[in-house]
Write an enzyme that holds these catalytic residues in place. Sequence first.
Site, mmCIF file in Angstrom:
data_model
loop_
_atom_site.group_PDB
_atom_site.id
_atom_site.type_symbol
_atom_site.label_atom_id
_atom_site.label_comp_id
_atom_site.label_asym_id
_atom_site.label_seq_id
_atom_site.Cartn_x
_atom_site.Cartn_y
_atom_site.Cartn_z
ATOM 1 N N GLU A 42 -14.659 6.986 -30.778
ATOM 2 C CA GLU A 42 -13.327 6.018 -30.414
ATOM 3 C C GLU A 42 -14.352 4.637 -31.695
ATOM 4 O O GLU A 42 -13.151 3.741 -31.375
ATOM 5 C CB GLU A 42 -13.546 5.336 -28.993
ATOM 6 C CG GLU A 42 -14.790 5.180 -28.208
ATOM 7 C CD GLU A 42 -14.410 5.575 -27.081
ATOM 8 O OE1 GLU A 42 -13.379 5.306 -26.030
ATOM 9 O OE2 GLU A 42 -15.632 5.434 -26.119
ATOM 10 N N ASN B 79 -7.033 5.459 -27.986
ATOM 11 C CA ASN B 79 -5.979 4.077 -27.965
ATOM 12 C C ASN B 79 -7.461 3.124 -27.896
ATOM 13 O O ASN B 79 -7.258 2.099 -28.801
ATOM 14 C CB ASN B 79 -6.388 3.876 -25.651
ATOM 15 C CG ASN B 79 -5.795 4.775 -25.256
ATOM 16 O OD1 ASN B 79 -4.302 5.097 -25.942
ATOM 17 N ND2 ASN B 79 -5.111 5.212 -24.283
ATOM 18 N N ASP B 80 -9.436 3.100 -28.221
ATOM 19 C CA ASP B 80 -9.888 2.551 -28.826
ATOM 20 C C ASP B 80 -9.539 2.785 -29.918
ATOM 21 O O ASP B 80 -10.225 1.847 -30.930
ATOM 22 C CB ASP B 80 -11.246 2.782 -27.969
ATOM 23 C CG ASP B 80 -11.528 2.237 -25.994
ATOM 24 O OD1 ASP B 80 -10.875 0.801 -26.675
ATOM 25 O OD2 ASP B 80 -11.659 2.597 -25.206
ATOM 26 N N ARG C 71 -5.784 -3.927 -27.337
ATOM 27 C CA ARG C 71 -4.530 -2.909 -26.459
ATOM 28 C C ARG C 71 -3.703 -3.670 -25.551
ATOM 29 O O ARG C 71 -2.532 -3.449 -25.021
ATOM 30 C CB ARG C 71 -5.547 -2.122 -26.336
ATOM 31 C CG ARG C 71 -6.642 -1.904 -25.351
ATOM 32 C CD ARG C 71 -7.070 0.010 -25.301
ATOM 33 N NE ARG C 71 -7.021 0.423 -23.666
ATOM 34 C CZ ARG C 71 -7.925 1.315 -23.544
ATOM 35 N NH1 ARG C 71 -8.844 1.645 -24.190
ATOM 36 N NH2 ARG C 71 -8.007 1.455 -22.632
ATOM 37 N N ARG D 178 -13.375 11.141 -16.282
ATOM 38 C CA ARG D 178 -14.229 9.673 -16.025
ATOM 39 C C ARG D 178 -14.889 9.345 -14.750
ATOM 40 O O ARG D 178 -13.920 9.707 -13.584
ATOM 41 C CB ARG D 178 -12.494 9.262 -15.964
ATOM 42 C CG ARG D 178 -11.599 8.606 -17.093
ATOM 43 C CD ARG D 178 -9.524 7.989 -17.046
ATOM 44 N NE ARG D 178 -9.804 7.594 -18.629
ATOM 45 C CZ ARG D 178 -9.045 8.440 -18.061
ATOM 46 N NH1 ARG D 178 -8.116 8.932 -17.624
ATOM 47 N NH2 ARG D 178 -7.649 8.309 -19.469
ATOM 48 N N HIS E 18 0.893 -1.761 0.517
ATOM 49 C CA HIS E 18 -0.239 -0.096 -0.054
ATOM 50 C C HIS E 18 1.044 1.158 -0.051
ATOM 51 O O HIS E 18 0.610 2.260 -0.625
ATOM 52 C CB HIS E 18 -0.787 0.021 0.913
ATOM 53 C CG HIS E 18 -2.160 -0.741 0.927
ATOM 54 N ND1 HIS E 18 -2.677 -1.826 2.228
ATOM 55 C CD2 HIS E 18 -2.691 -1.447 -0.103
ATOM 56 C CE1 HIS E 18 -3.612 -2.729 1.700
ATOM 57 N NE2 HIS E 18 -3.044 -2.141 0.300
ATOM 58 N N ARG F 149 -17.727 12.165 -18.241
ATOM 59 C CA ARG F 149 -17.694 11.691 -19.655
ATOM 60 C C ARG F 149 -18.817 10.621 -18.409
ATOM 61 O O ARG F 149 -18.459 10.276 -17.296
ATOM 62 C CB ARG F 149 -16.391 10.441 -20.337
ATOM 63 C CG ARG F 149 -17.379 9.181 -20.307
ATOM 64 C CD ARG F 149 -15.945 8.362 -21.584
ATOM 65 N NE ARG F 149 -15.046 7.650 -20.586
ATOM 66 C CZ ARG F 149 -13.860 7.614 -20.139
ATOM 67 N NH1 ARG F 149 -13.604 7.834 -21.646
ATOM 68 N NH2 ARG F 149 -13.369 6.355 -19.923
ATOM 69 N N CYS G 286 -8.452 12.873 -26.829
ATOM 70 C CA CYS G 286 -7.670 12.255 -25.036
ATOM 71 C C CYS G 286 -7.709 11.020 -24.911
ATOM 72 O O CYS G 286 -7.785 10.671 -23.914
ATOM 73 C CB CYS G 286 -9.984 12.606 -24.687
ATOM 74 S SG CYS G 286 -10.550 11.481 -25.453
#
Lengths: 802, 209
Positions: free
Chosen positions: A690, A713-714, A724, A555, A445, A591, A761
Amino acid sequence: MVGIVLVSHSRALAEAARKLVLAMTGDELPLAVAAGTGDDRSELGTDATEILTAIQTVETGDGALVLMDMGSAILSAETALDFLDEDQRQRIRLCSAPFIEGAVAAGVSAKLGNPLDDILREAMGALHQKQDHLHDTEPTATPASAPTPEMQGEILTLRIALPNPLGLHARPAARLAQEAAAFKADIRLRNLTSGKGPISARSLTGLVTLEARNRHELEIAASGPEAQAALDRLKAFIDAGLGDPLDETVPAPVEKATGPARTIGISSGLAVGRLFFPGESAIEPPAQAIEDVKAEYKRLQDALTQTRTRMQQEMAALTRQLGKAKAEIFSAQMLVLDDPQLIEKAESRMACQKENAARAWWFAISEAVQSYLQLNDELLRQRAADLHDVGLAVLRSLGVATNEKIEIPEPGLIVVRDLTPGQVTQLDPEKIRGVICLEGGKTSHSAILLRSRGIPAIAQAGSLIPPLRPSTTPTMAIINGASGEIQLDPDKATLEKIETEQAAQRERAALEKKESAKPAVTPDGRHIEVAANVGSLADAQTAYENGADGIGLLRTEFLFMDRDSAPSEDEQTESLRAIVEAMHGKPVVVRTLDAGGDKDLPYLNLPQEENPFLGVRAIRLCLRRRELFHTQLRAILRAATAGDLRIMFPMIATMGELQEANAELAKAHESLLAEKIDHPWPVPVGMMMEVPSAAMLAADFAPEVKFFSIGTNDLTQYTLAVDRGNTALQDLSDPMNPAVLSLIERIIHAAHAHQLPVAICGEAGSDPACAAKFLALGIDELSMNPRAIPGMKQFIRQPAPA
Amino acid sequence: MTELDSKSVIAWLRLLGEVYGQKKDYLTDLDAAIGDADHGANMARGFAAVATKLDALEGKDIGTIFKTAAMTLLSTVGGASGPLYGSFFLQAASVANNKNALTAAEVGAALDAGIKAVVSRGKAQAGDKTMLDALLPALAAYQEAVVGGLVPGLQKAVEAAKAGSAATKPLIAKKGRASYLGERSAGHLDPGAESSTFLLDALLTTASQ
Ligand SMILES: Nc1ncnc2c1ncn2[C@@H]1O[C@H](COP(=O)(O)OP(=O)(O)O)[C@@H](O)[C@H]1O
Ligand SMILES: [Mg+2]
């Protein structure tokens, strides 16, 4: 099958032992011998390199047991282990069983296909038969702690295999203890695979010392009025993974490339400086004896309650700052406060030894910490720091001063055994440039917190820097928290080079930061918005400080992760509002929930899918879970009163989806309106680009929304049909692939025809090479990790290299 | 000499091959009294094997030289001293990586790392009648005297090693094979302490040239 290695000084002895074993098991047993020295191995002695080879020959994934005769055999075997990679080393057991009997017992058990630790136990018990026969054993010492009282009444039992890939470590153990505590039942657990237990299911320390790993078989016994209900619930809960994702994998430690010392990087970044050894101030609660035992029990109980309250408050504060997942570290810690085993131990010290509450508690904690440290399981060993941490918090409630904060006189690196999470949160990053832990690991942790605080750190440096006499210990070091490398007492030239580099870097960073609030304008006069991707309030604060022109991607998953049920509307509203406020009027693009795919939320009970990335994720999920979506949309609209908020839908593939999502938004608005709840209307709506189908139809979507944001990315993954996460396909997963770029160009073209702004993004946006390309294609906004913003703004302002 | 360069390191290891060749019977006799009569043979075999690798190491950095010596010792010595001296050189190598010369302070750091490796491998302490009874005082003496330079540091180290080794005679062995003898191990020098003293003495000889 588990392999066996026989290490002896004598080749003849080892060969004879091999014959004895194979006579009982047949030849298929993977058994290797490493014995003797000299050219033809006829002399007495052992060879570490031969042992290494022997281990590597017989260990093929199921583990290996090494039996040794004596002296150098042991030292050489230990030395051989140093040369194995961490992964394989975990699967090797050096075993002190008698050489011949142990070898035979282990061989037989291995041949039966038993797991490694069973075989180890068999070997260790190999002398029993002979001892029984000859009656010559010394009486075994009676166990130190009193046995737990027998269970009363009818006992129900159940067996179940543990599905968690990482085993029963502190977090799932904590949740299990919590579940168990909810029933009026006496519940005990045994690990049938390791033979540990039984322990009370309410004891976190007990649960952890079961050393239950993936697929170990547990036996749960319960008695009392709610025994059956408890068993049913626990079975379901364990089957579902105890709240842990069932596809979690052990993060691979980044190991130093060469050299026998295996320091590992646990928090990336380069740090250089003088070494300080703050040491561990041994904690020694006052010895004062007590008279009134009952009163002392109560003092401890009060202190536990007080600590619990305080930790709950801290946790609430941390949840807001770092997000639920990180704050949950503290909720696992809090269970220590209810651990019957610890409390019983402390009470018995008070009753029998007349120790005061603080001393008795500290004894119980120290003992438990020790037993954690001796566990075989690296992950569990790392939890010792947690236990220590909570122990200290209780001591403080009992009025014992525990000066824990680590301070050093001038900026430098600290060398510590390990840090507790509490200590990490108190480190002053201005002074403490880096941390060198002698123990510790990547998954502790403290490591997680060090990473989120951006303090470079390495661990497992014990073999390099034993805290010896000050005159022999190094005074300076350079650490690389990404690779785990450390250079002790670097020579002047290296030091100067690093220092100038760092100074230049700091200067550059300071300059960039100073300029970061100013707009990013390209040499040809285009104004580019540089915004932040944000997943917590702390991120938003960092974004603001780093001159973000807004939040380009909020997010919202962080609101939903690591919990047992979906957050309420009020809770969501409050968290979102805090983030919007933190941006002081700059635009915030929220989003809507992007769950599913690789982000599971256990309480939604999503069905397992063959291809989660092509399955019910993001908007597809929300449109199938309307209440969930409705609640979120209401919360978002309500939070919009706090500033400039915009809404963005993820994973839109068809026009129908966008229309449905918009209809849901309108419904949320109407319901708020009906209840007279304040919110702005209309709120600008945009969509993620995306999915290639949406990109192809960008011209159709453009009139329907206020902005596009491209998730590179997507988009890359879906365009090139490449997972990915698949490391074998990394080179295919390239956002600069012409097909992806052509889709991006198409999106920008369609958007600009309708005066819509387009943002990027995805991760690629913060990579200067990619960013340059996107700028050339006419992108209007880049949204990225907040820390990358000042550098990117500077990059945009510079003329592009010819 | 103010620095120990890779040439001298090779010379040192070569000298050790000769020294342990000459002291083979002496060390074996010591080991015969309290062990299994092989320490001399072990050291001679190990360092003779190291000597055969030295020509190929000409021009390599000191880390590589130490590492090669370490791996050779691990696989050829045979006795407990194999993994112990092997670990010694292996850890010393980590300090000397990519270096073609060691300053006096770096020699100290290499010795320090090596000796710590012996401690962590063998889990023995000062007074257990092992090689550490020579090595630990030698290291302390070196660190104290090293401000005066490499050679004076080594001189003090060797003096301390000799004294430490001589002082093992009355001790009762707590580690290694000799510990099986219990009290009967008292009255004899520890062979490992003697071989460690030779190791440092040869280093002094090399550095003084
Ligand atoms: N655990 C240990 N730690 C430090 N030194 C040790 C240890 N065990 C043995 N030694 C040293 O090794 C010497 C014996 O070496 P050697 O004869 O080569 O090995 P073996 O004892 O296996 O025959 C001893 O005299 C002692 O100095
Ligand atoms: Mg011997």
